[in-house]
Design a protein around this motif. Structure first.
Motif, PDB file in Angstrom:
ATOM      1  N   GLY A 361      46.554  14.203  14.332  1.00 30.98           N
ATOM      2  CA  GLY A 361      45.036  14.726  14.876  1.00 30.98           C
ATOM      3  C   GLY A 361      45.352  15.061  15.949  1.00 30.98           C
ATOM      4  O   GLY A 361      44.882  15.900  16.476  1.00 30.98           O
ATOM      5  N   ARG A 362      47.068  15.782  16.574  1.00 33.50           N
ATOM      6  CA  ARG A 362      47.551  17.502  17.137  1.00 33.50           C
ATOM      7  C   ARG A 362      47.880  18.098  16.636  1.00 33.50           C
ATOM      8  O   ARG A 362      47.586  19.301  17.283  1.00 33.50           O
ATOM      9  CB  ARG A 362      48.230  17.153  18.555  1.00 33.50           C
ATOM     10  N   ILE A 363      48.015  18.164  15.168  1.00 30.57           N
ATOM     11  CA  ILE A 363      48.671  19.611  14.699  1.00 30.57           C
ATOM     12  C   ILE A 363      47.733  20.549  14.491  1.00 30.57           C
ATOM     13  O   ILE A 363      48.290  21.665  14.694  1.00 30.57           O
ATOM     14  CB  ILE A 363      48.771  19.349  13.078  1.00 30.57           C
ATOM     15  N   PHE A 364      46.314  20.954  14.414  1.00 26.62           N
ATOM     16  CA  PHE A 364      45.219  21.473  14.771  1.00 26.62           C
ATOM     17  C   PHE A 364      45.189  21.935  16.218  1.00 26.62           C
ATOM     18  O   PHE A 364      44.220  23.127  16.554  1.00 26.62           O
ATOM     19  CB  PHE A 364      43.585  21.784  14.550  1.00 26.62           C
ATOM     20  N   ASP A 365      46.304  21.572  17.489  1.00 22.15           N
ATOM     21  CA  ASP A 365      46.060  21.710  18.818  1.00 22.15           C
ATOM     22  C   ASP A 365      46.472  23.172  18.982  1.00 22.15           C
ATOM     23  O   ASP A 365      47.602  23.765  18.358  1.00 22.15           O
ATOM     24  CB  ASP A 365      46.519  20.772  19.866  1.00 22.15           C
ATOM     25  N   PRO A 366      46.118  24.041  20.037  1.00 24.07           N
ATOM     26  CA  PRO A 366      46.334  25.519  20.175  1.00 24.07           C
ATOM     27  C   PRO A 366      48.098  24.988  21.021  1.00 24.07           C
ATOM     28  O   PRO A 366      48.547  24.270  21.289  1.00 24.07           O
ATOM     29  CB  PRO A 366      45.572  25.985  21.172  1.00 24.07           C
TER      30      PRO A 366
END
Length: 551
Positions: A361-366
């Motif tokens: 769920g965090r892989i698209f976070d900057p």
């Protein structure tokens, strides 16, 4: 006391006189005086409370005015005609005008023409009771400012009626920062691929050098008849040209990913963009996995090929880096394209290590990355997600630890266009003309002169100032080929000086560039309408640009 409450001042005076003649007058007067004093104290207390309340209200209003006027965002209230009814000082500063001159004036002149319909629709929907949010560009003098409008309906009472109360956030610097971060990530990806690109260039470069050596050897030691020698030389030179063109294509492909040019979206085939990205990623893929293509027929999408290529390149590099080196026959990266309803789908599937569920769920976070230091800064997937979303599409992921990951890009199809009947190119015979070449690279200028001299009168100058002196003294040319990046005087400086001394010659300038690698040079080329020629180039490309000047 109640019997005196309804008496007038004169009646009270007569009553006081009559009280003096009665035995009880003194005690009643004292009682009345005490009552009056008590009421006076109560009134004084009430007045004091009113004054304190009024003072508190004035202080509160002052604080509100300060908060409103000096808020970090511009605030404006617009009426049904999109005229300014209220405006804080930050808003007046944003619009570069004094507030008194703006009140009552229409806001429309500050909106870029292409955004005007969206702005009016935004105000209209707000006045109908909807909360709105829109991004558009404002014209403030010679500047263009990108702003985000957050608006809510407000009852302004008489005489304004319903108002659209709007907060304007200036996001120009934010967008520029995002662009710089995007470029940083893009350049980091290109840096990762440098070894692969060097491999791709070294192969055809070896081929070019070998062919040229064979041609030189044949010239020095002829071993056959004149016709045989010419045929052999022609073959070696043709082979060298093929290899050089392959290098040219590789360098141009690399430029596609390293230049942050903002081009309008155009219909494009995702399979072509995907193949370009595969070329760039071959250095990472070759030693890690087999590449499998399953390209189904798909319609065009509306996109900028450079930006979409960055998305595919990021996905390919991530897929490769999720697979250990040295066992390419055991792993694969599979690419698929297909169409469903009004959507074009592109899938990148790898057999790598996969992503743990708690991190998925965090892989698209900057700035979130699971890679080792030096392998990335954690912006690739975040930027890719933003680019795909901006195109009206979706970027999704599925992954299982030990079994690999699947990234899917879904993009809306481009609006249908009627196919235009192809028009055969018209071969133009160019008249003999006077040409000036301004380039501080002697070998390049000499080669260009030899290409042009059989058909034109060519002057070569390596010093831009000497060229300006000639033009300033009245020497005129039909076309001027000028390099953009020169040591003593840049192409931009040459253009600006020529605009002052011989402006009629500026329209005959064709700029040559091996890649405008400074932001100033790129901004200059975007600003001027002159034709430009990307080095290396074919003679046919040059003739096409000369044609409008030599008709």
């Amino acid at each position: 006391m109640s019997e005196y409450a309804s008496l007038s001042r004169a009646e009270l005076a007569r009553a006081l006189e009559s009280l003096d003649s009665t035995p009880l007058a003194a005690s009643e007067l004292k009682f009345l005086l005490r009552e009056l004093q008590r009421h006076q104290l109560e009134l004084e207390m009430q007045n004091r409370e009113l004054r304190e309340t009024q003072h508190a209200l004035e202080e509160s209003r002052g604080r509100y005015v300060d908060l409103y006027d000096f808020a970090p965002m511009a605030c404006v209230s617009l009426d049904g005609r999109a005229c300014i009814r209220e405006l804080n000082l930050t808003g007046a500063s944003l619009l570069r005008r004094d507030r008194p001159h703006l009140l009552g004036q229409p806001f429309i002149p500050f909106v870029e023409p292409q955004d005007l319909s969206r702005f009016l629709q935004h105000v209209r929907q707000c006045l109908l009771g909807e909360t709105q949010s829109t991004e558009l560009t404002l014209r403030v003098g010679k500047e263009r400012r990108l702003v985000r409008l957050h608006s809510a309906p407000f009852d302004g009472g008489e005489p304004h009626g319903h108002l659209c109360r709007t907060a304007l956030l200036d996001i120009t610097e934010l967008r520029q920062m995002q662009l710089r971060l995007s470029l940083t990530e893009r350049l980091a990806t290109v840096g990762t691929l440098a070894a692969g690109v060097a491999h791709e260039i070294n192969n055809p470069l070896t081929f070019v050098l070998g062919s040229l050596q064979l041609a030189a050897r044949r010239l020095l030691n002829p071993s056959g008849s004149g016709t045989e020698e010419m045929d052999a030389l022609l073959k070696y030179l043709t082979d060298a040209r093929v290899g050089a063109e392959r290098i040219q294509n590789i360098v141009r492909d690399l430029g596609t990913f390293s230049h942050p040019d903002e081009r309008p979206p155009a219909p494009i085939d995702v399979r072509q963009v995907l193949e370009l990205s595969v070329k760039m990623a071959q250095g990472e893929l070759r030693h890690r996995a087999r590449l499998v293509r399953e390209y189904g027929p798909v319609p065009d999408v509306l996109a900028d090929g450079s930006r979409l290529g960055q998305v595919f390149l990021n996905l390919l590099v991530n897929a490769a880096q999720a697979i250990p080196e040295g066992h390419a026959e055991q792993h694969e990266v599979r690419l698929r394209t297909w169409a469903e309803e009004r959507t074009v789908c592109v899938e990148v599937r790898d057999t790598g290590q996969g992503i743990p569920p708690e991190l998925l769920g965090r892989i698209f976070d900057p700035f979130f990355t699971t890679k080792a230091v030096g392998k990335g800064i954690g912006l690739g997937l975040s930027i890719s997600h933003g680019l795909v979303t901006a195109l009206g599409g979706e970027l999704g992921v599925e992954s299982e630890v030990g079994r690999g990951s699947v990234f899917r890009v879904r993009l809306p199809m481009a609006p249908g266009r009627s196919a235009a009947s192809p028009t055969p190119p018209r071969q133009e015979v160019l008249r003999r003309a006077r040409l000036l070449i301004v380039d501080d690279e002697p070998l390049l200028a000499q080669t260009l002169q030899m290409l042009l001299e059989p058909r034109h009168d060519v002057t070569v100058l390596h010093d831009a100032r000497e060229a300006l002196e000639q033009l300033r003294n009245g020497t005129a040319y039909d076309a001027i080929l000028c390099d953009v990046m020169m040591a003593e005087m840049t192409g931009e400086q040459f253009y600006e000086e020529l605009s002052r001394t011989a402006p009629e010659q500026t329209f005959r300038l064709i700029f040559m560039t091996g890649g405008a690698f400074t932001q100033t040079a790129r901004d200059f080329l975007a600003r001027v309408p002159n034709a430009r020629l990307l080095k290396p180039f074919h003679a046919e490309e040059l003739d096409k640009l000369l044609a409008p000047l030599l008709r």
